[in-house]
Design an enzyme around this catalytic site. Structure first.
Site, mmCIF file in Angstrom:
data_model
loop_
_atom_site.group_PDB
_atom_site.id
_atom_site.type_symbol
_atom_site.label_atom_id
_atom_site.label_comp_id
_atom_site.label_asym_id
_atom_site.label_seq_id
_atom_site.Cartn_x
_atom_site.Cartn_y
_atom_site.Cartn_z
ATOM 1 N N GLU A 187 -29.859 6.481 13.653
ATOM 2 C CA GLU A 187 -29.179 5.194 13.821
ATOM 3 C C GLU A 187 -28.273 5.090 15.048
ATOM 4 O O GLU A 187 -27.037 5.002 14.916
ATOM 5 C CB GLU A 187 -28.367 4.866 12.567
ATOM 6 N N GLU A 365 -34.865 5.704 5.401
ATOM 7 C CA GLU A 365 -33.788 5.431 4.453
ATOM 8 C C GLU A 365 -33.980 4.038 3.898
ATOM 9 O O GLU A 365 -34.326 3.109 4.637
ATOM 10 C CB GLU A 365 -32.402 5.460 5.121
HETATM 11 C C1 NOJ Z 1 -27.399 4.746 6.978
HETATM 12 C C2 NOJ Z 1 -26.803 6.067 7.354
HETATM 13 O O1 NOJ Z 1 -27.762 6.834 7.993
HETATM 14 C C3 NOJ Z 1 -26.203 6.807 6.187
HETATM 15 O O2 NOJ Z 1 -25.426 7.841 6.692
HETATM 16 C C4 NOJ Z 1 -25.411 5.847 5.316
HETATM 17 O O3 NOJ Z 1 -24.785 6.513 4.260
HETATM 18 C C5 NOJ Z 1 -26.356 4.784 4.787
HETATM 19 N N1 NOJ Z 1 -26.867 4.043 5.902
HETATM 20 C C6 NOJ Z 1 -25.695 3.788 3.859
HETATM 21 O O4 NOJ Z 1 -24.753 3.062 4.551
#
Ligand code: NOJ
Length: 468
Positions: A187, A365
């Site tokens: 990200e 994710e």
């Molecule tokens: C994306 C991130 O990669 C992760 O670290 C985070 O906990 C989740 N989103 C939820 O916000």
């Protein structure tokens, strides 16, 4: 929940036939993989340099300045419970596991000396996963920059980008014989958020850094890809990046231009750089206004071919003509205030597939922070179960429309540190008791596990039939 439970994890009873969300098989390509994601800082704990040899990260600096917040000192104590956690993942039937390695744990100062204890931890994790039949998906950077690197200017600095490639080499030399799936960054857009805002480390609140940091991250990505490829002479490894994509949709027709601009500026910037080898005009204008230096050599480095693209997907945004985010009446939201809108995932995948020549895609994710019901007979979270089903159905639609989807990772394996928001935003398919650290697989985790089994069975039947 029984706080005295000495077991490392609890696997409650689950009747798949009575599940509120049916356990069904999805129309997915052969070899589509299911698993879950975590990141080092959010689950490991064990940040004490004295006992672990780990160096300091920007998150310790961030939390030190904000003592009222939850921090990562203990997290899920995964560092000390790694074997039990892998056993639990295996029991859940996951075929893949996505985790990140901590740069300051491996190289305490970000460059120079290597902390053998840290490197060994990940080597043991990889062995444990492989022995359990689970394929490791390794992310090199999930936000825990060594403090020493921030002192050099952090992600505004080209020197740090170069050190990152050296770090990638250290990890690759040790784990490259066993880990096949490599990811440079998790990200980039959110890493940038730590420079232009205050909600994430380092929390510099300087909006002028947006393109400077975004571009430098892309350069660091390019340098690391190049380094990995140069060491991987057998071309055995798959190298990719994970981007978070938030489709920006117009509230009305007149908001189309504003929506497109926001998408290009925050999200497509990475896709444009990697897959088109050039940024959009919106980004170039901002670069010129803020002094970001972008060269042709940079763009060549950034646009090297990748083996896969990871997408983290949580929400969509709706904007008005002025480019302001608006909430649609009746929209359902998670505890993060993020709208649940799986249809937007299908739309985004289908339109991206037209706009770019994409490599295979993984959803690296996807998940929801929800208020779960913790009781003596388990942890109940029907909405998360339904959420996962809805998103798998959205992926199914994208596949039917021709998108090359290869896998799905739930965020997250277990409840963990949601960065500056602490432990109250629970995203896990496994509940973690904050006092005892006992893990309890939630109903959604049990459903997920039954679903994985059902899909594997269906696949095996299909194969047996075609062999006949
Ligand atoms: C994306 C991130 O990669 C992760 O670290 C985070 O906990 C989740 N989103 C939820 O916000």
């Amino acid at each position: 929940m029984n706080a005295q439970n000495k077991q490392a994890y609890v696997f409650p009873k689950f009747n798949a036939r009575r599940s509120p969300v049916p356990v069904r098989r999805y129309n997915l390509p052969k070899d589509f993989v299911f698993g879950a994601s975590t990141s080092a800082y959010q689950i490991e704990g064990a940040i004490d340099p004295g006992t672990t040899g780990r160096g300091r990260s920007i998150w310790e600096d961030y939390f030190a300045a904000r003592p009222h917040m939850d921090n990562g000192e203990v997290a899920c104590d995964h560092y000390n419970r790694m074997k039990e956690d892998v056993a639990m993942i295996k029991r859940m039937g996951h075929k893949v596991y996505r985790f990140s390695v901590s740069w300051p744990r491996i190289m305490p100062d970000g460059t120079g000396a290597v902390n053998e204890q840290g490197l060994k931890f990940y080597s043991d994790l990889v062995d444990e996963l492989l022995e359990s039949g689970i394929e490791p998906y390794l992310t090199l950077y999930h936000w825990d920059l060594p403090s020493a690197m921030e002192k050099l200017g952090g992600w505004t600095s080209r020197a740090v980008a170069a050190h990152f490639a050296d770090f990638a080499e250290v990890v690759l030399r040790r784990l490259g014989d066993r880990v096949k799936k490599w990811c440079t960054f998790n990200e980039p857009e959110v890493i940038v958020a730590g420079y232009i805002g205050d909600g994430l480390a380092p929390g510099l609140s300087n909006p002028k850094l947006r393109v400077i940091v975004a571009h430098n991250l892309m350069v660091a990505h390019g340098l690391a890809v190049k380094r990995i490829r140069s060491l991987d002479t057998a071309e055995r490894l798959d190298v990719g990046i994970v981007v978070n994509l938030v489709p920006v949709e117009p509230a009305t027709k007149s908001a189309t231009v504003a929506a497109r601009k926001m998408w290009q500026r925050n999200y497509a910037i990475y896709l444009d750089g990697i897959f088109h080898g050039k940024y959009s005009q919106v980004v170039l204008d901002e670069a010129a206004a803020t002094g970001a230096v972008i060269t042709d050599e940079d763009m060549a480095l950034i646009s090297q071919p990748l083996d896969y693209l990871g997408i983290n997907w949580y929400l969509r945004l709706v904007v008005n003509r002025q480019g302001r985010v608006v909430k649609l009446p009746g929209a359902e939201e998670t505890l993060m205030g993020w709208e649940i809108c799986p249809a937007a995932l299908s739309r985004m995948l289908l339109s991206m597939n037209k706009e770019y020549k994409l490599p295979p895609i993984y959803i690296t994710e996807n998940g929801a922070a929800l208020a779960d019901t913790v009781s003596d007979d388990g942890v109940h979270d029907n909405r998360r179960m339904l959420y996962t089903h809805e998103h798998l159905s959205a992926i199914e639609l994208a596949i039917a429309g021709g998108v090359d989807m290869r896998g799905y990772f739930a965020w997250s394996l277990m409840d963990n540190l949601e960065w500056s928001l602490g432990y109250s935003k629970t995203f896990g398919m496994v509940h973690v008791d904050r006092k005892t650290m006992v893990r309890t697989v939630k109903d959604s985790g049990m459903w997920y596990s039954a679903m994985i089994k059902a899909n594997k069975r269906a696949e095996a039947n299909k194969r047996a039939k075609s062999a006949r």
